[in-house]
Design a protein around this motif. Structure first.
Motif, PDB file in Angstrom:
ATOM      1  N   ASP A 465      -0.077 -17.866   5.530  1.00  0.00           N
ATOM      2  CA  ASP A 465      -0.290 -16.418   5.668  1.00  0.00           C
ATOM      3  C   ASP A 465       1.022 -15.664   5.481  1.00  0.00           C
ATOM      4  OD1 ASP A 465      -1.647 -14.133   6.143  1.00  0.00           O
ATOM      5  OD2 ASP A 465      -2.351 -14.688   8.140  1.00  0.00           O
ATOM      6  N   ASP A 466       0.915 -14.405   5.135  1.00  0.00           N
ATOM      7  CA  ASP A 466       2.085 -13.521   5.016  1.00  0.00           C
ATOM      8  C   ASP A 466       3.169 -14.151   4.156  1.00  0.00           C
ATOM      9  OD1 ASP A 466       0.551 -12.152   6.740  1.00  0.00           O
ATOM     10  OD2 ASP A 466       1.936 -12.167   8.423  1.00  0.00           O
ATOM     11  N   ASP A 488       1.885 -11.588   1.124  1.00  0.00           N
ATOM     12  CA  ASP A 488       1.937 -10.600   2.196  1.00  0.00           C
ATOM     13  C   ASP A 488       1.644  -9.195   1.679  1.00  0.00           C
ATOM     14  OD1 ASP A 488       2.550 -10.110   5.041  1.00  0.00           O
ATOM     15  OD2 ASP A 488       3.983  -8.722   4.134  1.00  0.00           O
ATOM     16  N   GLU A 522      -3.272 -10.043  -0.132  1.00  0.00           N
ATOM     17  CA  GLU A 522      -3.749  -9.269   1.021  1.00  0.00           C
ATOM     18  C   GLU A 522      -3.430  -7.806   0.814  1.00  0.00           C
ATOM     19  OE1 GLU A 522      -3.089 -12.027   4.874  1.00  0.00           O
ATOM     20  OE2 GLU A 522      -1.458 -10.683   4.350  1.00  0.00           O
TER      21      GLU A 522
HETATM   22 MG    MG Z   1      -1.381 -11.797   6.418  1.00  0.00          MG
END
Ligand code: MG
Ligand code: C2E
Ligand code: MG
Length: 708
Positions: A465-466, A488, A522
C-alpha cells in the motif's frame, strides 16, 4: 427549708473533694486576691498555699499572652460569668506550661461578685504527646525533614498562595542515582548518613516558606516559591544537582552520587497539588531515562496529549466491544475492461456522539498499541463474513484489508490469519488480499517475506500500500514479493499538473511491470487521470472518480449500476509506447510554465529563471522539443507546427512579467489572454501528435486535460 443529712456533711465533703481532686483550684476574692488554693495547685505551680494566698494570679503570668487576651477573659467573666480556654502560665521554677483553665465568677446576694473560682488542668504532657505525634506523623525521623504527609499539606497552602500572588511555584522531585548500590555495598548505616548529609544540603536551597521534604528512600521533594522566571528555575535546578552531586565525606571516605531531578511549574502546569507531585515524578523518570544526573521539565502539553491518547484508547476498546466499528468498501475497477475487480475494506467508527469517523482520526493514536492488533483481527473477520454473505447473494468479490505494521510484525500473525480463515470455511481464501504499508514491510523485510510466503500457502495474496512513500529501493522489491503495488494517491493527485509526479508514477508503473507485479492507482478523482494512468500502463484504479467508500449494503446496487467513463473506452484498445512518455511529460511541463506566469500575475513570486522565462530553448518544454522530441518526431508535421507557437509563447511571457512589474495590469491581462490562446494551440498540436503516434483515429478532447 427542711435540712437533709447531706446538707450537714456537705461542707466537710466539699473540702475533701477540693483537696483531693487532680485539678488545680484557685479561688480569688472580688478584688482578685488569692484566698484559697488546693493541693493540686501547689503541685502544678510549685507555690505553697502560704506563698500564693494574698497574691494576685499575676503570680503565674508567663508573659505569653498580650493584654488583649486578658481583657477578653475579663469581659467574658463580666458578661457571661465564666471563661474557658487554654492558657500558658509560669511555674515557680520558671517553666512555662500550658493548662486548660475554667474560671467562674460567683455572684453575691447583692448582685456583686463574691469570688472567682478557677479550675485548671496541666496539659503539658498532652501537648508533648501531641507534638511527638505531630513529629512522627509529619516529619521524617532520619533527616528531620517534613515527610510526605507534611509536604502534601504545605503544598496545598503554597499552591493557594502562588495562585493568589500570581507567582511561579517550582515543584521538584529529586531521586539519587545509584543509591541502592551504595546501600548494598557499604551498608544501610552509611546510606543513612549520606541521606542526612544530602538533606542538610538541600535545605540550603530553601528560603522562607519553601519546603524540602523526604518522601522516603532516596527521594526528596522541593517546593520553591517566588521563582522569578525560567532562567532562575534552570539556575536553581543546576544548583540542586550540584549540591546533591558533591562528594560526601564520611569518616574520611569520599562517596560520590548524582541525582535526577524532575520539575513541574505551577501555574504553567495548572494541576492540583497531588497531580503536580505526580508530574514532577514523571519528569524525574524522564531525567533518569535521559541518562541521569540531569533535570527534566515536565511538559504539560505533551502530558495532555498522552492523556487524550489514553482516553481514546479506552474509548476505542469500548467501541470494538459495543459494535461501533464497521467496514466500508471502495471498488477497484479495471479501466480498460470496465470490470469491477475487487473492493478495499476501509474501517469506520460510528461514534454515537461524533458521527462517522474516518480511520485517520483514531487509528494513528493506537498504532503502537496492541489494540490495533485486536482491531485488525476484527477487520479480517468482518471482511471474511462479508465476502461469504456476498457470495451467498451470488456476488463474487475479492476484498483487500489493510494490515497495520504492529499487527503484521507480530510473531503470531500467520497463526491468527489461519484461525480467521478456519472460522470461515465457506470463504475461498483467494478472495482475501492483505494490504501492507510499504513502510511497515521495510521494518523487517525478512519477517514480512516469511509471512507473505506462508500466507500464499493458505491462498491469501498481498499488496504493498501507499507505494512510493516509503523510500523503497529496488532490492527491496525483490525481497518483498507482494503481487500488487498500490501507487500512493499523493502522486496520482497531481499527475496531470506536475511532471515530476508524472515521472514518478511512470517510474513506479515501469518498476511494477519489470518485476511482474500488478499495479493499482489510488485516489483517481477524474476521468482524465484514468486516461493518463491507462496510457501509462496502469489499468486498475480506485478513487472518488469511480466511487467513494460505501457501506456493504450499497455495493450490490452500485455494481449493477456501474458504467465506466466513456473516455476510458476510447483508449482501451491502444497501447502506448513507453518511449513516447517524454511527449506526455512535455505537455505537463508546458502547462506548468503557463501556470507560473499566471501565479506571478496574481501577485505570487516568479518561479521561473530568466532563461526559462525568455529563452524558448531553455524551458523544460524547449529541452524536450530540441532534444528527444526533435530526434523522434522531427519529421512529423504536428511536431513542426509546434515551434512557431512555442516561440511566440516566450515573447509574450516576458512581456507579461514586465507589464505586471510596471503596474500596467490592464495591458498585462490582455497579453495573458493571448498566452492562454497559444497554450490551447500547443495542447491541441500535442494531442494531435499523440494521436498520430498512438495510431488513433478517434478524437478525444485532449485540450481538456489540465484545465485552468
Ligand atoms: Mg493507500
Ligand atoms: P489506504 O489504505 O491508502 O486507503 C485509501 C484511503 O484513500 C481511504 O481513506 C480512502 O477513502 C481514500 N481515498 C480513496 N479514493 C480517494 C480519492 O479519490 N481521493 C482522496 N482524497 N482519497 C481517496 P480512509 O478510509 O480514510 O483510510 C485512510 C487510511 O487508513 C487507509 O489508507 C489505511 O492506511 C488506513 N486504514 C483504513 N482502514 C483500515 C483498517 O481496517 N486497518 C488498518 N490498519 N488501517 C486502515
Ligand atoms: Mg489500503
Amino acid at each position: 427549708m427542711p435540712h437533709s443529712p447531706q446538707d450537714s456533711i456537705a461542707p466537710h465533703l466539699a473540702g475533701i473533694a477540693l483537696e483531693h481532686t487532680n485539678d488545680g483550684i484557685m479561688i480569688t476574692d472580688a478584688d482578685n486576691h488569692i484566698i484559697y488554693v488546693n493541693r493540686a495547685f501547689a503541685e502544678v505551680t510549685g507555690y505553697t498555699p502560704e506563698e500564693a494566698i494574698g497574691n494576685t494570679p499575676r503570680l503565674l503570668n508567663s508573659g505569653h499572652h498580650g493584654a488583649a487576651f486578658y481583657q477578653g477573659m475579663w469581659r467574658a467573666l463580666r458578661e457571661q460569668g465564666h471563661w474557658r480556654g487554654e492558657i500558658w502560665d509560669r511555674r515557680k521554677n520558671g517553666d512555662i506550661y500550658p493548662e486548660r483553665l475554667s474560671i467562674t465568677a460567683v455572684p453575691d446576694a447583692e448582685g456583686g461578685i463574691e469570688c472567682y473560682v478557677a479550675v485548671f488542668t496541666d496539659i503539658q504532657a498532652l501537648h508533648r504527646a501531641e507534638e511527638k505525634l505531630q513529629r512522627i506523623t509529619h516529619f521524617d525521623a532520619l533527616t528531620e525533614l517534613p515527610n510526605r504527609a507534611q509536604l502534601s499539606e504545605r503544598l496545598h497552602q503554597l499552591v493557594e498562595a502562588a495562585r493568589r500572588d500570581n507567582q511561579l511555584l517550582g515543584v521538584m522531585l529529586l531521586d539519587l542515582d545509584g543509591f541502592k548500590n551504595l546501600n548494598d555495598r557499604y551498608g544501610h548505616a552509611l546510606g543513612d548518613r549520606v541521606l542526612v548529609a544530602i538533606a542538610q544540603r538541600l535545605k540550603q536551597v530553601a528560603r522562607g516558606s519553601d519546603v524540602v521534604a523526604r518522601l522516603g528512600g532516596d527521594e526528596f521533594a522541593l517546593v520553591l516559591r517566588g521563582l522569578p522566571h525560567m532562567d532562575e528555575v534552570e539556575r536553581v535546578a543546576d544548583r540542586i544537582l550540584a549540591l546533591a552531586g558533591a562528594p560526601c565525606e564520611i569518616d574520611g571516605q569520599r562517596y560520590e552520587l548524582t541525582a535526577s531531578l524532575g520539575i513541574t511549574l505551577f501555574p504553567f502546569d495548572g494541576a492540583d497539588p497531588d497531580t503536580l507531585l505526580r508530574h514532577a515524578d514523571q519528569a524525574m523518570y524522564q531525567a533518569k531515562e535521559g541518562g541521569r544526573n540531569r533535570y527534566h521539565l515536565f511538559d504539560a502539553e505533551q502530558d495532555q496529549q498522552a492523556q487524550t491518547r489514553r482516553q481514546l484508547l479506552d474509548r476505542l476498546a469500548m467501541a470494538l466491544n459495543h459494535d461501533e466499528l464497521e467496514l466500508h468498501y471502495q471498488p477497484k475497477v479495471n479501466l480498460r475492461t470496465g470490470q469491477v475487480v475487487g473492493m478495499e475494506a476501509l474501517l469506520r467508527w460510528r461514534h454515537p456522539e461524533q458521527g462517522l469517523l474516518l480511520p485517520g482520526t483514531f487509528l494513528p493514536h493506537v498504532e503502537h498499541h496492541d489494540l490495533i492488533v485486536e482491531i485488525g483481527e476484527w477487520v479480517v473477520r468482518r471482511a471474511l463474513l462479508q465476502i461469504g454473505a456476498w457470495e451467498r447473494e451470488g456476488l463474487v468479490i475479492s476484498v483487500s484489508v489493510n494490515v497495520a505494521a504492529r499487527q503484521l510484525l507480530r510473531e503470531d500473525f500467520v497463526e491468527c490469519m489461519r484461525r480467521c480463515l478456519d472460522d470461515f470455511p465457506d470463504v475461498p481464501p483467494g478472495r482475501l488480499e492483505l494490504e501492507i504499508l510499504e513502510s511497515a514491510a521495510l521494518e523487517n523485510t525478512r519477517h514480512v517475506r516469511g509471512v507473505i510466503e506462508t500466507c500464499w500457502g493458505e491462498g491469501v495474496s498481498f499488496a504493498l500500500d501507499d507505494f512510493g512513500t516509503g523510500y523503497a529501493s529496488l532490492s527491496y522489491l525483490r525481497d518483498i514479493p507482494a503481487e500488487t503495488l498500490k501507487i500512493d494517491q499523493s502522486f496520482v493527485r497531481d499527475v496531470l499538473e506536475d511532471s515530476d509526479d508524472l515521472t514518478l508514477v511512470e517510474g513506479i508503473i515501469g518498476l511494477a511491470t519489470a518485476f511482474r507485479r500488478t499495479v493499482v492507482a489510488e485516489g483517481v478523482e477524474t476521468p482524465e487521470q484514468g486516461v493518463l494512468l491507462m496510457r501509462l500502463g496502469c489499468d486498475i484504479a480506485q478513487g472518488y472518480g469511480i466511487a467513494r467508500p460505501m457501506p456493504a449494503a450499497a455495493i450490490p446496487a452500485w455494481i449493477a449500476d456501474y458504467r465506466p467513463d466513456p473516455q476510458w473506452a476510447l483508449w482501451a484498445d491502444t497501447h502506448w509506447e513507453m518511449s513516447d512518455f517524454p511527449l506526455l511529460v512535455a505537455q505537463y511541463d508546458h502547462i506548468k510554465w503557463v501556470r507560473r506566469i499566471l501565479f506571478y500575475m496574481d501577485g505570487g513570486t516568479l518561479q521561473l529563471s530568466p532563461g526559462e522565462l525568455c529563452d524558448h530553448r531553455q524551458c523544460r518544454f524547449g529541452h524536450w522539443y530540441y532534444g528527444h522530441g526533435w530526434r523522434r518526431y522531427g519529421r512529423l508535421q504536428e511536431f513542426i507546427d509546434l515551434e512557431p507557437i512555442h516561440v511566440a509563447v516566450h515573447r509574450i511571457g516576458p512581456d507579461i512579467v514586465e507589464l505586471r512589474k510596471a503596474g500596467q495590469l490592464e495591458q498585462a491581462r490582455e497579453r495573458v489572454r493571448e498566452l492562454l490562446a497559444l497554450k490551447d494551440q500547443i495542447l491541441e498540436k500535442l494531442a494531435a501528435l499523440q494521436r498520430s503516434v498512438a495510431g488513433k483515429s478517434v478524437e478525444p478532447d485532449f485540450a481538456q486535460i489540465g484545465l485552468f
